[in-house]
Design a protein around this motif. Structure first.
Motif, PDB file in Angstrom:
ATOM      1  N   LEU A   1       8.347  -2.273   0.117  1.00 39.43           N
ATOM      2  CA  LEU A   1       7.460  -2.624  -0.987  1.00 39.43           C
ATOM      3  C   LEU A   1       8.183  -3.312  -2.133  1.00 39.43           C
ATOM      4  O   LEU A   1       7.541  -3.871  -3.023  1.00 39.43           O
ATOM      5  CB  LEU A   1       6.780  -1.362  -1.540  1.00 39.43           C
ATOM      6  CG  LEU A   1       5.943  -0.519  -0.585  1.00 39.43           C
ATOM      7  CD1 LEU A   1       5.466   0.737  -1.299  1.00 39.43           C
ATOM      8  CD2 LEU A   1       4.766  -1.319  -0.064  1.00 39.43           C
ATOM      9  N   TRP A   2       9.518  -3.236  -2.136  1.00 38.05           N
ATOM     10  CA  TRP A   2      10.305  -3.645  -3.299  1.00 38.05           C
ATOM     11  C   TRP A   2      11.014  -4.973  -3.053  1.00 38.05           C
ATOM     12  O   TRP A   2      11.426  -5.284  -1.933  1.00 38.05           O
ATOM     13  CB  TRP A   2      11.360  -2.596  -3.626  1.00 38.05           C
ATOM     14  CG  TRP A   2      10.824  -1.227  -3.928  1.00 38.05           C
ATOM     15  CD1 TRP A   2      10.282  -0.334  -3.048  1.00 38.05           C
ATOM     16  CD2 TRP A   2      10.781  -0.596  -5.213  1.00 38.05           C
ATOM     17  NE1 TRP A   2       9.911   0.816  -3.700  1.00 38.05           N
ATOM     18  CE2 TRP A   2      10.206   0.685  -5.032  1.00 38.05           C
ATOM     19  CE3 TRP A   2      11.190  -0.984  -6.483  1.00 38.05           C
ATOM     20  CZ2 TRP A   2      10.026   1.585  -6.084  1.00 38.05           C
ATOM     21  CZ3 TRP A   2      11.010  -0.095  -7.541  1.00 38.05           C
ATOM     22  CH2 TRP A   2      10.426   1.176  -7.332  1.00 38.05           C
ATOM     23  N   GLY A   3      11.190  -5.719  -4.145  1.00 37.69           N
ATOM     24  CA  GLY A   3      11.963  -6.949  -4.093  1.00 37.69           C
ATOM     25  C   GLY A   3      12.852  -7.069  -5.312  1.00 37.69           C
ATOM     26  O   GLY A   3      12.594  -6.453  -6.355  1.00 37.69           O
TER      27      GLY A   3
ATOM     28  N   THR B   1       0.839  -1.196   0.000  1.00 40.47           N
ATOM     29  CA  THR B   1       0.000   0.000   0.000  1.00 40.47           C
ATOM     30  C   THR B   1       0.874   1.247   0.000  1.00 40.47           C
ATOM     31  O   THR B   1       1.832   1.346   0.766  1.00 40.47           O
ATOM     32  CB  THR B   1      -0.929   0.020   1.230  1.00 40.47           C
ATOM     33  OG1 THR B   1      -1.716  -1.168   1.218  1.00 40.47           O
ATOM     34  CG2 THR B   1      -1.826   1.239   1.215  1.00 40.47           C
ATOM     35  N   VAL B   2       0.544   2.193  -0.865  1.00 41.43           N
ATOM     36  CA  VAL B   2       1.271   3.459  -0.950  1.00 41.43           C
ATOM     37  C   VAL B   2       0.311   4.586  -0.586  1.00 41.43           C
ATOM     38  O   VAL B   2      -0.813   4.634  -1.090  1.00 41.43           O
ATOM     39  CB  VAL B   2       1.828   3.683  -2.371  1.00 41.43           C
ATOM     40  CG1 VAL B   2       2.483   5.041  -2.489  1.00 41.43           C
ATOM     41  CG2 VAL B   2       2.830   2.597  -2.712  1.00 41.43           C
TER      42      VAL B   2
ATOM     43  N   VAL C   1      14.872  -4.091  -9.390  1.00 38.60           N
ATOM     44  CA  VAL C   1      14.003  -4.179  -8.215  1.00 38.60           C
ATOM     45  C   VAL C   1      12.618  -3.705  -8.653  1.00 38.60           C
ATOM     46  O   VAL C   1      12.486  -2.775  -9.447  1.00 38.60           O
ATOM     47  CB  VAL C   1      14.516  -3.352  -7.026  1.00 38.60           C
ATOM     48  CG1 VAL C   1      15.728  -4.016  -6.389  1.00 38.60           C
ATOM     49  CG2 VAL C   1      14.835  -1.919  -7.425  1.00 38.60           C
ATOM     50  N   ARG C   2      11.605  -4.369  -8.108  1.00 39.26           N
ATOM     51  CA  ARG C   2      10.222  -4.084  -8.526  1.00 39.26           C
ATOM     52  C   ARG C   2       9.327  -4.095  -7.303  1.00 39.26           C
ATOM     53  O   ARG C   2       9.546  -4.868  -6.358  1.00 39.26           O
ATOM     54  CB  ARG C   2       9.782  -5.146  -9.537  1.00 39.26           C
ATOM     55  CG  ARG C   2       8.329  -5.090  -9.994  1.00 39.26           C
ATOM     56  CD  ARG C   2       8.117  -6.101 -11.110  1.00 39.26           C
ATOM     57  NE  ARG C   2       6.707  -6.393 -11.353  1.00 39.26           N
ATOM     58  CZ  ARG C   2       6.258  -7.204 -12.311  1.00 39.26           C
ATOM     59  NH1 ARG C   2       7.129  -7.805 -13.115  1.00 39.26           N
ATOM     60  NH2 ARG C   2       4.968  -7.426 -12.473  1.00 39.26           N
ATOM     61  N   THR C   3       8.306  -3.254  -7.312  1.00 41.30           N
ATOM     62  CA  THR C   3       7.337  -3.297  -6.230  1.00 41.30           C
ATOM     63  C   THR C   3       6.419  -4.502  -6.413  1.00 41.30           C
ATOM     64  O   THR C   3       6.187  -4.962  -7.534  1.00 41.30           O
ATOM     65  CB  THR C   3       6.461  -2.026  -6.200  1.00 41.30           C
ATOM     66  OG1 THR C   3       5.661  -1.973  -7.387  1.00 41.30           O
ATOM     67  CG2 THR C   3       7.306  -0.772  -6.089  1.00 41.30           C
ATOM     68  N   ARG C   4       5.900  -5.012  -5.313  1.00 41.96           N
ATOM     69  CA  ARG C   4       4.768  -5.920  -5.424  1.00 41.96           C
ATOM     70  C   ARG C   4       3.577  -5.121  -5.964  1.00 41.96           C
ATOM     71  O   ARG C   4       3.590  -3.882  -5.967  1.00 41.96           O
ATOM     72  CB  ARG C   4       4.427  -6.530  -4.065  1.00 41.96           C
ATOM     73  CG  ARG C   4       5.559  -7.353  -3.472  1.00 41.96           C
ATOM     74  CD  ARG C   4       5.043  -8.260  -2.352  1.00 41.96           C
ATOM     75  NE  ARG C   4       4.252  -7.541  -1.374  1.00 41.96           N
ATOM     76  CZ  ARG C   4       4.751  -6.844  -0.358  1.00 41.96           C
ATOM     77  NH1 ARG C   4       6.070  -6.753  -0.189  1.00 41.96           N
ATOM     78  NH2 ARG C   4       3.972  -6.237   0.500  1.00 41.96           N
ATOM     79  N   ASN C   5       2.561  -5.808  -6.422  1.00 41.49           N
ATOM     80  CA  ASN C   5       1.394  -5.112  -6.962  1.00 41.49           C
ATOM     81  C   ASN C   5       0.782  -4.203  -5.898  1.00 41.49           C
ATOM     82  O   ASN C   5       0.496  -4.646  -4.770  1.00 41.49           O
ATOM     83  CB  ASN C   5       0.355  -6.121  -7.447  1.00 41.49           C
ATOM     84  CG  ASN C   5       0.797  -6.825  -8.711  1.00 41.49           C
ATOM     85  OD1 ASN C   5       1.673  -6.350  -9.434  1.00 41.49           O
ATOM     86  ND2 ASN C   5       0.195  -7.969  -8.996  1.00 41.49           N
ATOM     87  N   LEU C   6       0.595  -2.952  -6.253  1.00 41.76           N
ATOM     88  CA  LEU C   6       0.116  -1.953  -5.303  1.00 41.76           C
ATOM     89  C   LEU C   6      -1.382  -2.120  -5.075  1.00 41.76           C
ATOM     90  O   LEU C   6      -2.152  -2.304  -6.018  1.00 41.76           O
ATOM     91  CB  LEU C   6       0.420  -0.554  -5.830  1.00 41.76           C
ATOM     92  CG  LEU C   6       1.906  -0.273  -6.108  1.00 41.76           C
ATOM     93  CD1 LEU C   6       2.088   1.103  -6.738  1.00 41.76           C
ATOM     94  CD2 LEU C   6       2.731  -0.392  -4.830  1.00 41.76           C
TER      95      LEU C   6
END
Length: 232
Positions: free
Chosen positions: A64-66, A45-46, A105-110
């Protein structure tokens, strides 16, 4: 040939591959099993504050990132996003060994998706190493989906503000442009990704790419809006 031997041949670092798949819930069966066992990660969540979408000087922004490296195709590159009060550090080592050549690096789905309608583009406050990086934005929750990308250059050890108009984003799928793709849905921004890659688009080489260590520090990611022309 056993399945384990085959996986070891195709994906030398099976452990990191599994971490990536589970973190991003990339396989429906794995994601379902994680939820059943209660091992699924918390929602990504952002809470934007004005024009600032993500403050990566805060640990909550980094969570939030992996890492999403070329291990998914058998490569050996490594990266992580490391918390730092001055701005999170996207750093690691990129190599073309085993047909690899990218780290990201990418965020999980917001959840919920970001609504960026009414804005002109994205801004990144970064300090790099002179290399050219990519920003990828997605409006789909699918794991392996179309993205909208832009490349940006950095200056060694210097903080700069990068402005990326949405109009300049290029629809791409696995580093190949998709001219027939529709415009990105700005009311439904699902994920963001930062990448260092050997390739630009359509087989072209990133002119600043060099195998080895890299570092891109990110303080904030936000939006900007161009002022409309005054009416007479």
């Amino acid at each position: 040939m056993t399945l384990g031997f085959y996986l070891a041949m195709q994906f030398p670092d099976v452990g990191r591959l599994w971490q990536t798949v589970t973190y991003f819930e990339a396989l429906p069966l794995v994601a379902c099993l994680q939820r059943t066992l209660g091992h699924n990660p918390p929602p990504a969540t952002v809470m934007p504050q004005g024009e600032i979408m993500m403050d990566l000087s805060q640990p909550t922004g980094v969570d939030l990132w992996g890492a999403l490296d070329d291990v998914v195709m058998g490569g050996m590159s490594r990266s992580s996003l490391v918390a730092d009060p001055a701005g999170a550090r996207f750093e690691g080592m990129v190599t073309t060994q085993n047909n690899g050549g990218f780290a990201s690096v990418r965020t999980r789905n917001l959840e919920p998706p970001l609504d960026l309608s009414g804005t002109t583009g994205l801004t990144l406050r970064v300090r790099g190493d002179g290399k050219r990086y990519k920003l990828l934005v997605r409006d789909s929750s699918s794991w392996d989906s179309l993205a909208y990308g832009a490349q940006f250059d950095t200056q060694p050890a210097t903080w700069i503000t990068v402005k990326i108009p949405f109009a300049d984003l290029v629809p791409v799928f696995r580093a190949k442009t998709v001219p027939s793709a529709p415009p990105m849905v700005l009311t439904q921004v699902i994920s963001l990704q930062l990448m260092l890659s050997k390739f630009a688009y359509d087989g072209q080489i990133n002119p600043t790419f060099q195998p080895g260590d890299f570092r891109l520090q990110i303080s904030t990611i936000g939006t900007y809006t161009d002022a409309p022309f005054p009416t007479l």
